[in-house]
Write a protein that holds these residues in place. Structure first.
Motif, PDB file in Angstrom:
ATOM      1  N   LYS A  89      -9.779   0.773  -4.247  1.00 36.34           N
ATOM      2  CA  LYS A  89      -8.496   0.159  -4.622  1.00 36.34           C
ATOM      3  C   LYS A  89      -7.462   1.237  -4.928  1.00 36.34           C
ATOM      4  CE  LYS A  89      -9.983  -4.354  -6.248  1.00 36.34           C
ATOM      5  NZ  LYS A  89      -9.869  -5.371  -7.289  1.00 36.34           N
ATOM      6  N   LYS A  90      -7.916   2.278  -5.607  1.00 32.65           N
ATOM      7  CA  LYS A  90      -7.033   3.393  -5.941  1.00 32.65           C
ATOM      8  C   LYS A  90      -6.561   4.088  -4.655  1.00 32.65           C
ATOM      9  CE  LYS A  90      -7.048   7.544  -8.822  1.00 32.65           C
ATOM     10  NZ  LYS A  90      -7.915   8.434  -9.606  1.00 32.65           N
ATOM     11  N   LYS A  93      -3.826   2.102  -2.826  1.00 31.14           N
ATOM     12  CA  LYS A  93      -2.494   2.287  -3.433  1.00 31.14           C
ATOM     13  C   LYS A  93      -1.913   3.654  -3.085  1.00 31.14           C
ATOM     14  CE  LYS A  93      -2.260  -0.899  -7.282  1.00 31.14           C
ATOM     15  NZ  LYS A  93      -2.973  -1.273  -8.493  1.00 31.14           N
ATOM     16  N   GLN A  94      -2.744   4.684  -3.195  1.00 30.86           N
ATOM     17  CA  GLN A  94      -2.283   6.046  -2.894  1.00 30.86           C
ATOM     18  C   GLN A  94      -1.864   6.168  -1.426  1.00 30.86           C
ATOM     19  OE1 GLN A  94      -5.769   8.222  -4.111  1.00 30.86           O
ATOM     20  NE2 GLN A  94      -4.893   8.793  -6.098  1.00 30.86           N
ATOM     21  N   SER A  97       1.500   4.469  -0.862  1.00 28.00           N
ATOM     22  CA  SER A  97       2.698   5.185  -1.335  1.00 28.00           C
ATOM     23  C   SER A  97       2.922   6.478  -0.558  1.00 28.00           C
ATOM     24  CB  SER A  97       2.647   5.428  -2.853  1.00 28.00           C
ATOM     25  OG  SER A  97       1.447   6.005  -3.210  1.00 28.00           O
ATOM     26  N   GLN A 107       4.854  -1.390  -2.302  1.00 23.00           N
ATOM     27  CA  GLN A 107       4.489  -1.067  -3.684  1.00 23.00           C
ATOM     28  C   GLN A 107       4.350  -2.352  -4.518  1.00 23.00           C
ATOM     29  OE1 GLN A 107       3.939   2.116  -3.432  1.00 23.00           O
ATOM     30  NE2 GLN A 107       5.215   2.313  -1.602  1.00 23.00           N
ATOM     31  N   ASP A 109       2.966  -5.698  -6.078  1.00 25.66           N
ATOM     32  CA  ASP A 109       1.593  -6.143  -6.379  1.00 25.66           C
ATOM     33  C   ASP A 109       1.098  -7.175  -5.364  1.00 25.66           C
ATOM     34  OD1 ASP A 109       1.507  -4.476  -8.507  1.00 25.66           O
ATOM     35  OD2 ASP A 109       1.929  -5.996 -10.037  1.00 25.66           O
ATOM     36  N   VAL A 112       0.040  -5.435  -2.192  1.00 26.31           N
ATOM     37  CA  VAL A 112      -1.193  -4.653  -2.399  1.00 26.31           C
ATOM     38  C   VAL A 112      -2.400  -5.594  -2.466  1.00 26.31           C
ATOM     39  CG1 VAL A 112      -2.412  -3.054  -3.942  1.00 26.31           C
ATOM     40  CG2 VAL A 112       0.042  -2.755  -3.533  1.00 26.31           C
ATOM     41  N   GLU A 116      -5.627  -5.617  -0.074  1.00 30.31           N
ATOM     42  CA  GLU A 116      -6.993  -5.502  -0.629  1.00 30.31           C
ATOM     43  C   GLU A 116      -7.879  -6.650  -0.148  1.00 30.31           C
ATOM     44  OE1 GLU A 116      -5.944  -3.296  -4.914  1.00 30.31           O
ATOM     45  OE2 GLU A 116      -6.455  -5.425  -4.873  1.00 30.31           O
TER      46      GLU A 116
END
Length: 294
Positions: A89-90, A93-94, A97, A107, A109, A112, A116
């Protein structure tokens, strides 16, 4: 139906109304006409809907379309989604971005979460055959931008990965070898420059081929390019190698001046380009290579 020369190919892109008229037909969507106008670019508002037809996610026969959509939604909901560990998940996001630093949409939620969920479904659907990789993100993003629902995003993404496996992933070595051979023939100067700078194809060309340029090109360029690819189920993705060559030829003057670190940076983050022009050049390059039987 493939156009043999670029001159036959260049044509004005159709209007939103022309697309709507075809897509909203009462009994069946005229696939021939839809393909013909789609290859010249699809308006953003209707792109997702048209892609679904082009990727055979939607049925052309309107009487089957509702049933198909219900079935796909049910099947998507019944997939046992993989539980994504926090490090994945991290990474999602990385990667988002990094890939789209100036785009707020990616960006949010809600975006994202959607990404996911679709990735969790993709991994669950394929069991142990598929592992998470950050390159899924740029391949998935054009669908996330163009389509509203998770099932639609999922099934279009599945259709694309099938095409990719067939054309590139299953034999990336062959595709890469062919691509570099064409480059050497087409532009020996650039090929030699890459050699002199010790630029490895693994550092850029593998990604160009394996992600259909979605990682390296600005998103608007990717969307336009994929309109053309999806419009031809047989030859569409096959054009990709020649599109990559057309981009290199187009950027030749810049590339030949750069040293290794700048070269890599340029090839991994390509500037905005006129994709209609690139696609036209790609069709010409393909024709030239086929005629000379390289």
């Amino acid at each position: 139906g493939e156009y043999s020369t670029a001159s036959q190919w260049v044509q004005m892109s159709a209007t939103l109304d022309q697309f709507k008229e075809l897509v909203e037909a009462e009994e069946a969507v005229h696939i021939g006409k839809l393909v013909d106008i789609s290859r010249h670019g699809i308006p953003a508002k209707i792109r997702g809907e048209v892609w679904k037809f082009l990727l055979a996610v939607s049925k052309f026969d309107k009487s089957e379309e509702m049933l198909q959509e219900r079935r796909q939604t049910q099947e998507y909901n019944s997939i046992e989604k993989k539980n994504l560990p926090s490090e994945i998940k991290k990474n999602i996001k990385q990667t988002l971005s990094r890939q789209y630093p100036k785009d707020d949409f990616f960006q949010q939620d809600s975006t994202v979460t959607k990404i996911e969920n679709v990735i969790a479904a993709h991994l669950g659907y394929h069991g142990d055959a598929v592992e998470y990789s950050p390159k899924i993100i740029p391949l998935l993003s054009p669908f996330v931008v163009s389509l509203k629902t998770e099932p639609d995003i999922f099934w279009c993404f599945e259709a694309l990965t099938k095409k990719l496996d067939y054309h590139f992933t299953d034999h990336i070595g062959n595709s890469l070898g062919r691509f570099m051979m064409y480059l050497r023939t087409l532009s020996p100067d650039l090929f030699n420059h890459f050699e002199e700078e010790e630029l490895s194809p693994n550092d850029w060309a593998v990604s160009w081929l394996g992600t259909l340029l979605s990682k390296s090109l600005p998103l608007t360029c990717v969307l336009r390019l994929w309109d053309t690819y999806f419009s031809d189920p047989e030859e569409g993705v096959d054009l990709h190698v020649y599109v990559c060559l057309a981009i290199l030829v187009n950027c030749l003057e810049d590339l030949i001046e750069l040293e290794i670190s700048e070269l890599l940076s340029f090839l991994q983050h390509l500037p905005m380009m006129d994709m209609d022009e690139i696609i036209t050049q790609a069709i010409n390059i393909r024709e030239e290579i086929r005629l000379n039987d390289v």
